[in-house]
Design an enzyme around this catalytic site. Sequence first.
Site, short mmCIF file in Angstrom:
data_model
loop_
_atom_site.label_atom_id
_atom_site.label_comp_id
_atom_site.label_asym_id
_atom_site.label_seq_id
_atom_site.Cartn_x
_atom_site.Cartn_y
_atom_site.Cartn_z
N HIS A 56 0.95 -1.19 -0.08
CA HIS A 56 -0.04 -0.08 0.19
C HIS A 56 0.81 1.12 0.06
O HIS A 56 2.21 1.04 0.44
CB HIS A 56 -0.84 -0.01 1.34
CG HIS A 56 -0.18 0.26 2.40
ND1 HIS A 56 0.59 -0.88 3.20
CD2 HIS A 56 0.18 1.36 3.15
CE1 HIS A 56 1.07 -0.54 4.24
NE2 HIS A 56 1.00 0.69 4.36
N HIS A 103 5.90 6.20 -1.00
CA HIS A 103 6.49 5.03 -1.35
C HIS A 103 5.55 3.79 -0.93
O HIS A 103 4.62 4.06 0.02
CB HIS A 103 7.75 4.95 -0.52
CG HIS A 103 7.60 5.03 0.89
ND1 HIS A 103 7.17 6.19 1.60
CD2 HIS A 103 7.49 3.82 1.67
CE1 HIS A 103 7.09 5.46 2.88
NE2 HIS A 103 7.20 4.35 3.08
#
Length: 198
Positions: free
Chosen positions: A37, A120
């Site tokens: 995620h 990220h």
Amino acid sequence: MPRLFTALEIPRDAALSLSLLRGGLPGARWIDVENYHLTLRFIGDVEGHVADEIANALDRVHRPSFALTLSGVGAFGQKKPHAVWAGVSASPDLAALQAEIERICQRLGIPADTRKFMPHVTLARLRNSSPLDVAQYLSARGNFSTLPFRVGRFVLMSSRDSVGGGPYIVEEAWPLSGTDARASSRVASASDASRIMR
């Protein structure tokens, strides 16, 4: 008590590309593919009524869906690396969505995040990985990139305290405009989340 954060889910094709980055780094504990995620805002451990306030406030976010591309790899902790990640190509839409969620959290009294937002996807947590091994791993994979994918919603996720992160549970989801009707209803279960993801 669950630990809450807002996030973007990673669709199956992009997750498959990320999974090809697994391996080849001693001391790495690889994140399970289904737990990939992109965290928008870490909220932390909050009482139930605060979680409800956050969810109610996030109902007011109305932003367009947008395309996102994962690109490049890096590590956190230069002298003592503790995680490797895949980066994200610059996206004004992503930055605007994250900034709005940050403002909402601060209005509700959640302390500002002291770290600058750096989008990220965490690939692995590291334990006793040498900086040299990490540098070699990164240089061998520096040209990593996924095909662009459409971000149709953002979610409120929870995690229980566990080794290596996860399991992550989608508590609520909010559509971004321009997504189809199936994605526009709020969902509260992980099985619904995986059905809507593309």
